[in-house]
Design a protein around this motif. Structure first.
Motif, PDB file in Angstrom:
ATOM      1  N   ASP A   1      41.505  45.759  48.546  1.00 26.36           N
ATOM      2  CA  ASP A   1      41.237  44.548  47.830  1.00 26.36           C
ATOM      3  C   ASP A   1      42.438  44.299  46.731  1.00 26.36           C
ATOM      4  OD1 ASP A   1      40.493  42.381  46.088  1.00 26.36           O
ATOM      5  OD2 ASP A   1      38.605  43.502  45.654  1.00 26.36           O
TER       6      ASP A   1
ATOM      7  N   VAL B   1      42.771  42.111  44.351  1.00 22.99           N
ATOM      8  CA  VAL B   1      42.307  42.067  42.839  1.00 22.99           C
ATOM      9  C   VAL B   1      42.056  43.590  42.286  1.00 22.99           C
ATOM     10  CG1 VAL B   1      40.420  41.257  41.338  1.00 22.99           C
ATOM     11  CG2 VAL B   1      41.254  39.647  42.944  1.00 22.99           C
TER      12      VAL B   1
ATOM     13  N   LYS C   1      45.260  45.344  41.536  1.00 24.32           N
ATOM     14  CA  LYS C   1      45.828  44.926  40.313  1.00 24.32           C
ATOM     15  C   LYS C   1      45.085  45.635  39.161  1.00 24.32           C
ATOM     16  CE  LYS C   1      47.686  40.582  38.141  1.00 24.32           C
ATOM     17  NZ  LYS C   1      47.961  39.341  38.193  1.00 24.32           N
ATOM     18  N   GLU C   2      43.695  45.437  39.222  1.00 21.89           N
ATOM     19  CA  GLU C   2      42.821  45.976  38.080  1.00 21.89           C
ATOM     20  C   GLU C   2      43.375  47.458  37.899  1.00 21.89           C
ATOM     21  OE1 GLU C   2      40.636  44.820  36.055  1.00 21.89           O
ATOM     22  OE2 GLU C   2      40.074  42.897  36.872  1.00 21.89           O
TER      23      GLU C   2
END
Length: 188
Positions: free
Chosen positions: A105, A107, A110-111
């Motif tokens: 994923d 997102v 990046k987290e």
């Protein structure tokens, strides 16, 4: 020293004394690192503390990469750059590599990178408190497939995001920051 004083005084260190870095110090830094904030408690970080044999192996990858950027491999200049780079890498008192477990994923990926960056900052602050300096390097050695092979890491599963060069500082540079009011906007 208060946490704010530690944060404000910490510097990246590029030159180290030859003093050894004790294993218990590394463990303290790693303990601080794993308490970094991370969304959904993914704990995406992985660490590799290099011993002398692995540091020697990676020194040749580091040197080869550095020399190829600056000279033709069949020249004396290449050999000179290569030899200096091996010496430089081997002279680093301790190296810890930091990897990020990759998430499909984008997102979450990046987290997780942000979490790993926070872990590295925690590591650096803990080291500073112990009187150790750290340089966070993102140089080509951590992107080289030979490094992944040497560490037996699948580069499709884990991305190396930093080499933390650490030791007792030989010298510490000065640094400054813009005042908070220059970089902050308060909104109602």
């Amino acid at each position: 020293m208060s946490i704010l004083q530690t944060i404000k005084s910490r510097r990246s260190v590029y030159q180290f004394t030859s003093a050894p870095v004790k294993a218990k110090w590394i463990d303290q830094c790693l303990e601080a690192a794993i308490w970094a904030p991370n969304h959904k408690v993914t704990e995406p970080w992985r660490f590799w503390v290099l011993g002398s044999d692995m540091q020697a192996t990676l020194a040749h990858i580091y040197a080869d990469s550095r020399a190829k950027k600056r000279a033709d491999p069949k020249t004396d200049a290449f050999n000179e750059i290569y030899d200096k780079a091996v010496f430089k890498f081997q002279a680093i008192p301790k190296i810890v590599l930091v990897g990020q477990v990759l998430n499909a994923d984008p997102v979450m990926c990046k987290e997780d990178y942000a979490a790993c960056s926070c872990a590295i900052q925690n590591f650096q602050l803990a080291a500073w408190e112990l009187g150790l300096g750290v340089q966070w390097s993102t140089g080509p050695v951590i992107q080289d497939e030979r490094t992944f092979n040497a560490l037996q890491i699948d580069s499709n599963q884990v991305e190396l995001i930093g080499a933390l060069y650490m030791g007792k500082p030989a010298c510490v540079g000065e640094s400054g920051r813009k005042p908070v009011e220059k970089v902050t906007t308060y909104l109602d």
